[in-house]
Scaffold this motif. Sequence first.
Motif, PDB file in Angstrom:
ATOM      1  N   ARG A 153     -32.503 -19.889 -36.523  1.00 40.07           N
ATOM      2  CA  ARG A 153     -32.060 -21.259 -36.416  1.00 40.07           C
ATOM      3  C   ARG A 153     -33.285 -21.901 -35.777  1.00 40.07           C
ATOM      4  NH1 ARG A 153     -29.548 -23.550 -39.686  1.00 40.07           N
ATOM      5  NH2 ARG A 153     -28.661 -25.071 -38.851  1.00 40.07           N
ATOM      6  N   PHE A 154     -34.504 -21.733 -36.115  1.00 34.46           N
ATOM      7  CA  PHE A 154     -35.617 -22.490 -35.797  1.00 34.46           C
ATOM      8  C   PHE A 154     -36.078 -23.316 -36.987  1.00 34.46           C
ATOM      9  CE2 PHE A 154     -37.235 -19.005 -32.595  1.00 34.46           C
ATOM     10  CZ  PHE A 154     -36.466 -19.841 -31.630  1.00 34.46           C
ATOM     11  N   VAL A 155     -35.695 -23.005 -38.106  1.00 37.67           N
ATOM     12  CA  VAL A 155     -35.785 -23.985 -39.338  1.00 37.67           C
ATOM     13  C   VAL A 155     -34.458 -23.851 -40.218  1.00 37.67           C
ATOM     14  CG1 VAL A 155     -38.154 -23.462 -39.601  1.00 37.67           C
ATOM     15  CG2 VAL A 155     -36.744 -22.131 -40.846  1.00 37.67           C
ATOM     16  N   ASP A 156     -34.177 -24.965 -40.825  1.00 33.59           N
ATOM     17  CA  ASP A 156     -32.856 -25.181 -41.306  1.00 33.59           C
ATOM     18  C   ASP A 156     -32.937 -24.685 -42.879  1.00 33.59           C
ATOM     19  OD1 ASP A 156     -30.253 -25.892 -41.491  1.00 33.59           O
ATOM     20  OD2 ASP A 156     -30.693 -27.913 -40.874  1.00 33.59           O
ATOM     21  N   TYR A 157     -32.018 -24.377 -43.519  1.00 36.22           N
ATOM     22  CA  TYR A 157     -31.847 -23.873 -44.937  1.00 36.22           C
ATOM     23  C   TYR A 157     -31.256 -25.195 -45.742  1.00 36.22           C
ATOM     24  CZ  TYR A 157     -27.927 -21.561 -43.007  1.00 36.22           C
ATOM     25  OH  TYR A 157     -26.811 -21.053 -42.532  1.00 36.22           O
ATOM     26  N   GLU A 158     -31.891 -25.252 -46.865  1.00 32.04           N
ATOM     27  CA  GLU A 158     -31.431 -26.225 -47.629  1.00 32.04           C
ATOM     28  C   GLU A 158     -30.349 -25.675 -48.862  1.00 32.04           C
ATOM     29  OE1 GLU A 158     -35.125 -27.693 -49.637  1.00 32.04           O
ATOM     30  OE2 GLU A 158     -33.967 -27.247 -51.283  1.00 32.04           O
ATOM     31  N   GLY A 159     -30.365 -24.458 -49.076  1.00 32.54           N
ATOM     32  CA  GLY A 159     -29.413 -23.892 -50.059  1.00 32.54           C
ATOM     33  C   GLY A 159     -29.098 -22.531 -49.791  1.00 32.54           C
ATOM     34  N   GLY A 160     -27.949 -22.058 -49.883  1.00 28.87           N
ATOM     35  CA  GLY A 160     -27.465 -20.597 -49.677  1.00 28.87           C
ATOM     36  C   GLY A 160     -26.881 -20.516 -48.628  1.00 28.87           C
ATOM     37  N   SER A 161     -26.678 -19.430 -47.964  1.00 22.94           N
ATOM     38  CA  SER A 161     -25.858 -19.247 -46.733  1.00 22.94           C
ATOM     39  C   SER A 161     -26.516 -17.962 -46.031  1.00 22.94           C
ATOM     40  CB  SER A 161     -24.490 -19.005 -47.050  1.00 22.94           C
ATOM     41  OG  SER A 161     -24.152 -17.616 -47.636  1.00 22.94           O
ATOM     42  N   ILE A 162     -26.314 -18.029 -44.674  1.00 26.30           N
ATOM     43  CA  ILE A 162     -26.393 -16.720 -43.919  1.00 26.30           C
ATOM     44  C   ILE A 162     -24.896 -16.725 -43.191  1.00 26.30           C
ATOM     45  CG2 ILE A 162     -27.694 -15.818 -41.922  1.00 26.30           C
ATOM     46  CD1 ILE A 162     -29.895 -17.914 -42.891  1.00 26.30           C
ATOM     47  N   GLU A 163     -24.529 -15.372 -43.409  1.00 26.38           N
ATOM     48  CA  GLU A 163     -23.351 -15.234 -42.665  1.00 26.38           C
ATOM     49  C   GLU A 163     -23.227 -14.150 -41.481  1.00 26.38           C
ATOM     50  OE1 GLU A 163     -19.967 -15.639 -45.875  1.00 26.38           O
ATOM     51  OE2 GLU A 163     -19.364 -14.016 -44.551  1.00 26.38           O
ATOM     52  N   VAL A 164     -22.873 -14.238 -40.601  1.00 29.81           N
ATOM     53  CA  VAL A 164     -22.618 -13.346 -39.414  1.00 29.81           C
ATOM     54  C   VAL A 164     -21.232 -13.383 -38.796  1.00 29.81           C
ATOM     55  CG1 VAL A 164     -23.620 -12.388 -37.224  1.00 29.81           C
ATOM     56  CG2 VAL A 164     -25.212 -13.634 -38.919  1.00 29.81           C
ATOM     57  N   ALA A 165     -20.613 -12.150 -38.602  1.00 27.98           N
ATOM     58  CA  ALA A 165     -19.352 -12.114 -38.244  1.00 27.98           C
ATOM     59  C   ALA A 165     -18.367 -13.185 -38.856  1.00 27.98           C
ATOM     60  CB  ALA A 165     -19.415 -12.085 -36.758  1.00 27.98           C
ATOM     61  N   GLY A 166     -18.600 -13.470 -40.128  1.00 28.83           N
ATOM     62  CA  GLY A 166     -17.786 -14.334 -40.805  1.00 28.83           C
ATOM     63  C   GLY A 166     -17.946 -15.666 -40.625  1.00 28.83           C
ATOM     64  N   ARG A 167     -18.926 -15.962 -39.818  1.00 31.90           N
ATOM     65  CA  ARG A 167     -19.434 -17.501 -39.516  1.00 31.90           C
ATOM     66  C   ARG A 167     -20.495 -17.972 -40.477  1.00 31.90           C
ATOM     67  NH1 ARG A 167     -14.871 -19.067 -37.703  1.00 31.90           N
ATOM     68  NH2 ARG A 167     -14.402 -18.443 -35.157  1.00 31.90           N
ATOM     69  N   GLU A 168     -20.790 -18.902 -40.922  1.00 34.15           N
ATOM     70  CA  GLU A 168     -22.049 -19.634 -41.456  1.00 34.15           C
ATOM     71  C   GLU A 168     -22.885 -20.012 -40.253  1.00 34.15           C
ATOM     72  OE1 GLU A 168     -22.861 -19.747 -44.732  1.00 34.15           O
ATOM     73  OE2 GLU A 168     -24.540 -20.465 -43.970  1.00 34.15           O
ATOM     74  N   LEU A 169     -24.247 -19.481 -40.389  1.00 28.53           N
ATOM     75  CA  LEU A 169     -24.943 -19.865 -39.312  1.00 28.53           C
ATOM     76  C   LEU A 169     -25.126 -21.288 -39.115  1.00 28.53           C
ATOM     77  CD1 LEU A 169     -28.083 -17.616 -38.838  1.00 28.53           C
ATOM     78  CD2 LEU A 169     -25.745 -17.222 -37.878  1.00 28.53           C
ATOM     79  N   ARG A 170     -25.244 -22.111 -40.183  1.00 27.42           N
ATOM     80  CA  ARG A 170     -25.394 -23.322 -40.015  1.00 27.42           C
ATOM     81  C   ARG A 170     -24.303 -24.432 -39.119  1.00 27.42           C
ATOM     82  NH1 ARG A 170     -25.611 -25.597 -45.911  1.00 27.42           N
ATOM     83  NH2 ARG A 170     -27.966 -25.218 -45.883  1.00 27.42           N
ATOM     84  N   ASP A 171     -22.970 -23.596 -39.263  1.00 22.95           N
ATOM     85  CA  ASP A 171     -22.034 -24.336 -38.673  1.00 22.95           C
ATOM     86  C   ASP A 171     -21.957 -23.836 -37.243  1.00 22.95           C
ATOM     87  OD1 ASP A 171     -21.083 -25.386 -40.962  1.00 22.95           O
ATOM     88  OD2 ASP A 171     -20.002 -23.419 -41.365  1.00 22.95           O
ATOM     89  N   CYS A 172     -22.713 -23.072 -36.619  1.00 20.38           N
ATOM     90  CA  CYS A 172     -22.753 -22.617 -35.177  1.00 20.38           C
ATOM     91  C   CYS A 172     -23.914 -23.283 -34.433  1.00 20.38           C
ATOM     92  CB  CYS A 172     -23.082 -21.247 -35.216  1.00 20.38           C
ATOM     93  SG  CYS A 172     -22.044 -20.252 -36.079  1.00 20.38           S
ATOM     94  N   ALA A 173     -23.543 -23.253 -33.268  1.00 24.74           N
ATOM     95  CA  ALA A 173     -24.718 -23.830 -32.283  1.00 24.74           C
ATOM     96  C   ALA A 173     -26.016 -23.195 -32.113  1.00 24.74           C
ATOM     97  CB  ALA A 173     -24.112 -24.091 -30.866  1.00 24.74           C
ATOM     98  N   GLY A 174     -27.243 -23.599 -32.309  1.00 25.48           N
ATOM     99  CA  GLY A 174     -28.336 -22.822 -32.286  1.00 25.48           C
ATOM    100  C   GLY A 174     -28.500 -21.660 -31.051  1.00 25.48           C
ATOM    101  N   HIS A 175     -28.016 -22.109 -30.006  1.00 23.81           N
ATOM    102  CA  HIS A 175     -28.182 -21.395 -28.811  1.00 23.81           C
ATOM    103  C   HIS A 175     -27.261 -20.187 -28.880  1.00 23.81           C
ATOM    104  CE1 HIS A 175     -25.075 -24.014 -27.266  1.00 23.81           C
ATOM    105  NE2 HIS A 175     -24.800 -23.193 -26.601  1.00 23.81           N
TER     106      HIS A 175
END
Lengths: 597, 594
Positions: free
Chosen positions: B413-435
Motif C-alpha cells: 500500500r505504498f502506491v494505489d491501484y486504479e483497477g483490479g483487486s488484491i485480496e488477503v484473508a477475504g479482505r480487499e486491501l484498498r478497504d483496509c488501513a495501510g498500517h
Amino acid sequence: MKPVERRLMRELPVLRRHVGRSAGLAFLAAVLVVVQVTLLAGVLADAFAGHPVAFAAPAALGGVVALRALLGWARDVLAQRAAADTKHALRGRLTDRLGPAAPSTPAARRHGETATLLTRGLDALDPYVTGALPTMAAAGVVPLTVVVWLFVTDWSSALIVVVTLPLIPVFGALVGMHTARRTARQWRLLARLGGHFLDVVAGLPTLRAFGREDYQARRVGEMADAHRRATMRTLRVAFLSSFVLETVATLSVALVAVPVGLRLLGGSLDLRTALVVLFLTPEAYLPLRAMGAAFHESSEGVTVAEQVFTILDEGEGEGGAGGAGERPASPDVRTVPVSLHDVCVTYPGRAVPALDGVSLQVQPGEHIALVGPSGAGKSTLLALLLGFVEPSAGRVTVGGTDLAGLDADDWRARLAWVPQRPHLFAASVADNIRLGRPDASDAEVRQAARDAYADHFVEALPQGYDTLLGEHGAGLSAGQRQRLALARAFLKDAPVLLLDEPTAHLDPESEAAVTRATVRLMRGRTAIVVAHRTSLLPYADRVVTVRGGRLETVADPRPATVGSERTQAAADGRPQTRANSSLRAPRLLPPEGALTS
Amino acid sequence: MTSLYSAAARRTDSRPAVVPPVRPSGGSWPTVRLVRHLLPYWRRLLTAGLAAAGSELAAAALMATASWLITRAAQQPPLASVSLAIVAVRALALGRGALRYGDRLLGHDGVLRAVAGFRTRVYEALVPLAPAGTPAFRSGDLLTRLVDDVDAAQDLLLRILLPTAAAAAVCVAATATASMLLPEAGLVLGVLLFVAVLLVPTTVLAVARRTGRAQAALRAELAAHVVDLSEGAADLAAYGAQGRAAARARLAAARIARLERRRALTTSLASAVLMLFQGAALVAVVWSALGSHADGELPAVHLTVLAVLSLVAFEALAPLPAAAFRLAEVRARAGRLADLFDTPAPVVEPAAAVALVVDGPVGVHIRDLTVRHRTCDAPALDGLSLHLPAGQRTVLLGASGSGKSTLISALMRFVDYEGGSIEVAGRELRDCAGHEVRRVITGMTQDAHVFHATIRANLLLARPDAGDTELRDAARRARILEWIESLPDGFDTCLGPDGTEPSGGQRTRLLLARALLADPPVLVLDEPTEGLDPDAAADVLADILDATRNRTTLLVTHEREGLTGADQVVTIERGRVRAGAAGEGRAAGAPVDR
C-alpha cells in the motif's frame, strides 16, 4: 593566521593583491570618516555657538558620505571579484586531480569530495575572502589612523582608546583559548545529532514498512530538542567572546564620553573637539569588533581550504593521467603478447595485496576469461593493464617493453574497455559513442551502434542520436547503457579489449543482446573478459581463475595450433570466423532476429 | 499535528493519480507559508525579537545619550543636570554587551525550538509520501537537499526576521524621538528610512533573481561536467578523452567566474545605496534642524541629538542587504518545502477501514491489477493476476522496468491501484488501513535503509518487543550471526560512517534478518541481491529460500541462480505475468530457463 591561510596567501597572488587593496581602501575610508566627523562636529559646534551655517557645510558633508558610499561599493566589488578569482583558480587546480583511480582506493573515495568541492563546497570561501580578509586588513589600518587623529585632536581621550584597544584581541584570545576545546568536543556531538534527521528521513520507507513511523515522529522531535540543548551549551560559551568584545568596545565609549562631558562642564574643552572625539571613538573599535563575527563566519571557508590542499597534496605524487609525452609509443599489440611477470599490487592502507605474484601471458588474438569471487583481484588486473594502477612489484610488458615506460595515452589508444557500469556522459548519445574518436562521422557512429545492437533503442529515443543523456544516463536500462559502451568500443576499433562483466546484472533479454554484441566485438581482437558466471564464458579460449590475488588454474582447452592460427589471422587484420566457438555456446543466444525487437 | 496543506490536498485527491504534476515554485508566497509554519512558536520568537530589538536600541541610545550629554555639558550647567545622563551612558555601555549576549542566546534558543517543531511537521508531511509520493526517496542528493531545505526555517528567523525586527525597532524609535524633537526632521528621517527599507531589499531580490537563474544554469553545467570527470574518470582515461572533458569543466568554471565578477557590480550596490540614503538623511535632518535652530525654535542640544539619530538609525539598517540576499535563497528553499506540503499522498486511506485479521498461513490473490505512477503514464502494472499460495515461496523474475517493484509497492500500500483487486484473508486491501496491511505484508523493500544506530536497534525496528533469542535466531537464519558475534561489540556495534560499515553482502543479510524478525504472515523481498556479485547473490538467494520455508513469500529478483528452492517461479513482463507462466508450479531441478 592559521598555516592554511598563510598557504592560501602564498599560492594565490590574487589574495595577496586583495589584502593589499583592502588595506588601502580601508585607510582611505578611515580618512573619509575623519573628514566627515570633523565636518559634522564643525557644523554642530558652529550652530551651538550661534554662528550662521552656510549650506555649503552640510553639502560638503553629503559629498563626503557619497564618496564613502562609492569607496564601499568599490571595496565590495573588488572583494567579490577576488572571491570569484580565488574559486576559479582553485577549481582549475582541483580539476586536474580528477584522474582515473582504481576502485576502493583512497584516491577514488576522494573523488566524491573533490566533486562536492568543485561545485558547491568552494563557495564556503566567499565569506572568508569577502568578509574576514578585508576585515583583517581594516583592523590593521583603521584603528591606527583613527588613534593618530584622536591624538591630534585630544591626547587624553586618545590615551584611553590606546589603553583599551588592545584589550579586545587579548580578551578575545583568552576567551577563545578557554572555549576552543569545549566547543570542539561539542561540535562532534552536534554533527551526530544533526545527522539524525537525514538518517530518519532516508529510512522513512523502511520505518513505514515496519509500522514505526509514528514512534520515530516523536524521536525526531526529541532528537531536535537534544540538538538544541547541545547547541545552546556550545553557544553559551562561544558567544562569551563576543560578549567581552562588545562590552569592552561600548564601555570605552562611556570611558571617553563621560570625562569629555565633565571637562566640558569645567570649560577646559570646546564642543567641536568633544564631538569629534565622541563620533570617532567607536570607529576605532569597529573593525576589531567585526573581526569576531567575520572569523565565526569564515571558519567554514578555512576548513574548505584545508580540504582543498589535502586533495592537492595527495595528488602531487601521482603525476596525472596523461603521462609524459617523451615516452616511446607502444609496440603493435596485434603482433606481440602482453605479459604479467610476477606482478603484485598493494593498495595504500591495505595489508593484503590485491594481486600477489601474478604471471600471465596473453597472445595476440587470444580470448581470456577471468573468473573468481568478487574482491579476488579481477578488476585490479584490468586496472593494471589500463595503467590505472601500477605494480608494487613485478612488471607488465608489451612485447617485452615495460608498460611503465610507455606513453600512457598511446597505450590506452590500443585498448577498448567496457566496464561493469559504464559512465554515460552529459552529452548526446552520438557524442557518448564518439568518446574515443571525437571526429568520427555520423555514419560511423550509426554503424558502431548497429554493431552493438544499440541502433533500435537509440532510434526510438525522443531525439534519436541527439538525445541528451542526463546524469548517469537517466532513462536507459542497464543493458542499453552496456550496449552504448560496446558501441564506443566498436567505434574505437582498438586491437585489445578489456571487458569487466559486461553482462552482469542484466535481465535475460538484455544479456542476450549484450552477449551477441560482445562476441561480435571480440572477433579479431585480443580480449580479456571478466566473465564470471555470465554467458560470455563459453567464448573464451582460456579460463583463468583469480582467487585471493593469485591465479589458480590456467586452463587452455584448445590445442596449441589453434592459438597460432588465430594469431596469424589477427596479424593479417582479417576478421576471424569463430565457427568453433559459436558451436560451443549457441544455445544461450536467441536467434539474431529476436534481438532487434 | 498534520499540516493544513497536506490535509487539504488529500481531500481533493482523486484515486488514480499517484503523483500529480507538481506546480512550479511552490505557489505564491512560499516564504509567508514557511513563516506560518513557525507561528505556533510565536511566544519564544517574540521574546527573541524583543531581546534583539532591545540590544540594538541600547546601542543607538548609547550614542544619542552620549551626544546629548556632551552638548548639554558644553552649556556648562550644574553637574546635577547631566548626572542622570552620565549614569545612563555608563549603564547603557555596560548593559549593551550583556543585552547582546542575552539576545543572541534567546534568539538561537527560540529559533532552534521552532526549527525542531518544524522538522517534526516536515517529517509528518513526508510519512504518507514515502516512498512513492516524492522523487526525494529515489535520490540521495534530493533527500540531502530536502533536509537542508528544512534549515531554511532557521536562516529565515535568525538571519532575516530577527535582524529586520531589530532594525525596525531602532528605525521606529529614532523616528519617534526625532519627531518629538522636531516634527519636520522626524518626517524627513522617517520617509527616507521607509524608502530605504523598501528599496534596498526589493532591489537586492530583483538582482538576485536575475543573476540567480543564470548562475544556477552555469552551476548545473559545471556539476554535470564534474560528475563526468569524477565518476567517468576511468572511462575518460581509457578512451583518451580526459583532456577534452577537463577543458569543458574549466570552461564552465571560467564562465561562472565571469558571471560572478559581473554580478559583483550590482550585488555590491545595496550597501552603497544605504550609505547614500544615510548621507541624504544626515544632510536633510541637519539642514532643517539648523533652520529651526536659527529661528530659535530648536535648542542647540537637540541639534546634535537629531544628527546622531539620523546616523544611528541607518546604521541599524546595515544588516538588511545581507538579509535580503539570504531571503532570495530562502525563497527557493521555502518553495520546495511548500511543494512538499502540497504533494498529495499517493495512497488514499479508506474513510472507514475494515479490520484485517490474519490467523495462520494466508495466501494473496491478485487479479487484473492495474497501477499507474502518473495519470498520463503507461500503466506500470497492466492487468496482472497472480496467486501467492499460503505457505509457499513465489519467485518473481523480470527485467528492470517490468513492474516487479511496483507490485511490491502495491501490496504494501505504498502506491494505489486504479483497477483490479488484491485480496488477503477475504479482505480487499484498498478497504483496509495501510498500517494494518503492512503488519500483514511487509519485508525488505528495495530502498531498505540501514540506520545510523546499533545492529540491535536496526533489527529491533522490525519488532521492538523481540527478545535476545529471537534476535539471534533471525540473525542466524540470515547467516549473519557469525559476523555480528565476531565484532567486538556484537549486537551493540554502531553501524554507519563513524562506526562499522558492513559490506554489500553483510548489509543484505542484516536487512534479511530484520525482515525475518518482523515475521509477517506474507513476507516480501524486493531485489535482495541488488549490488552483490553473482556468486554472493546466488548464495544469499539460496539462504533466503531456505529461511522462508513454509512461509508465504514473494521474492522479486532478476538473478536466476540459486532459485532451486522456490515453490513457484513466475516471470513478469511489461506489467503482466508472462502468459502460461503463472502458477506453473515448481519446476523440479531447473526452475528457470537459462
